[in-house]
Design an enzyme around this catalytic site. Sequence first.
Site, PDB file in Angstrom:
ATOM      1  N   ASP A 138       0.817  -1.224   0.000  1.00 32.23           N
ATOM      2  CA  ASP A 138       0.000   0.000   0.000  1.00 32.23           C
ATOM      3  C   ASP A 138       0.851   1.275   0.000  1.00 32.23           C
ATOM      4  OD1 ASP A 138      -1.984  -1.883   0.286  1.00 32.23           O
ATOM      5  OD2 ASP A 138      -2.277  -1.537   2.426  1.00 32.23           O
ATOM      6  N   HIS A 284      -5.597 -10.105  -4.894  1.00 30.61           N
ATOM      7  CA  HIS A 284      -4.317 -10.592  -4.377  1.00 30.61           C
ATOM      8  C   HIS A 284      -3.292 -10.903  -5.455  1.00 30.61           C
ATOM      9  CE1 HIS A 284      -6.954 -10.964  -0.923  1.00 30.61           C
ATOM     10  NE2 HIS A 284      -5.866 -10.882  -0.199  1.00 30.61           N
TER      11      HIS A 284
END
Length: 365
Positions: A138, A284
Site C-alpha cells: 500500500d 491478491h
Amino acid sequence: MKIGILTGGGDCPGLNAVVRGVTKAAVRRGWEVLGLRDGFRGLVENDAVHMGDGDVSGILVRGGTVLGTSNTANPFRYTLPPLGSCDKPRDLSKQAFKNFKDLGLDALVAIGGDGTLTMAGQLYRRGMPVVGVPKTIDNDLSATDVTFGFDSALQVATEAVDRLHTTAESHNRVMIVETMGRYAGWIALRAGLAGGGDIILLPEIPYRAQDIVKAVADRKARGKKFSIVVVAEGARPEKGEMTVTKVVKGSPDPLRLGGVSYKIADILEKSGVGLETRVVVLGHVQRGGSPTPFDRWLATGFGVTAAELVAKKKFGHMVSFRDYGFTSVKISQAVGKLRRVSPGSQEVRTALAVGTSFGNSRLAR
Ligand code: F6P
C-alpha cells in the site's frame, strides 16, 4: 549473538529478499539466526527454525515468505487456536518473552506493516530488543519514502491497465480496474498515471457520480468511445462510505475493502452514456509473484540495514528509506500515521494536466 526474524501481516513480494539480507549479513558477522514461523505465532508458540546461508540461497527472487505469515497473530490479543480464540483474545505477551529467552535470542527483527510494527513497538516498550522493517504494497507508512512490495504491485496493476486498453478500445467499452491499497490510493494513482487511465478514483478524493459520467461522456463526444477507470478499493463517494467486503475478526484492522468498482459500473450503466462496462478486480494477484528489481534492491538494503541496527543495538527503531538513502526512525514515530495521497500534490496536478479525471470536478477548480 542470536537473532530471530519474523514476517507478519499480509505477504508481499520482497519479504524473502529481506529475510535473506538480514540472514546473510548476520551470518557474516558470526551470528546465529532463527526464523519464527507465521509471524508472532512463532514467538508465542515457540515455533522456530534455524536459518543459515543455505536456507536463504535462491529466495531473493521468490514472492511470498518462506517463514509464513499471519495477519491475526497478536501476542497481546491472541486469537489463534489452540492457545487463543476469537471470542476471547488472550494476552500471551509474557509467553512471547519467555520463548524469546528460552530460544536464547538477543534481538528480534520484525518485518511487517503498521499492525506488525505496532506490536513490535509494544514488545520493545516492555523490554524486548526489537528492530522493525516496513513492508506493504500500500506504500502508506509515513516514516519511509517507500516500502518494498509497492513497486511489484504497481507493475501488476500497470500491466493490467495496459492490457485492458486494447480490449476496451476494440469493443468501445468502459473497463473498470480495481486496485488494492486500503485507505491510500498510491497503487491506483501511479498505475493510472503510468498506464494512461482516463479516470482515477482514490480514497483521498471522494468521487461524484455525475462527474464520472461526464468524464466518460466528454471522451465519447470527442470520439473516444472507450474509457479506462482505475479505482482504488478505498474509493468512496463524496457523501458516502468505503465499500467493505468482509470483517476479519482478530486482525489489527479487521475491515477488508473491495467491490466499489461494481458501484461505479452501475452508475455508468444507468447513466445513459450508452457504453458497456466491465469490471476487473485485481485483488491478491497484486501481492503475488516475483519482486521487481527495485523491490529486490530495496528489500536487500532494508535487510542489511536491519542487521546493522542490531549490531549498533539501536533497538526500538525501524529501517527507513529517505532521500535515496537507508536510515532509521523510532518505531513509535513510524506507526499509526498513514501516508496518503494529497489532493493538492504535484502528482495529482500532473495527472490533471494531462486530462485525467479524478471523478470530482471541484478538484480541477
Ligand atoms: O495491506 C495490504 C493489503 O493487500 C491491502 O491492500 C488490502 O486491502 C488487504 O491487504 C487485503 O488483506 P487480506 O490479505 O487479509 O485479504
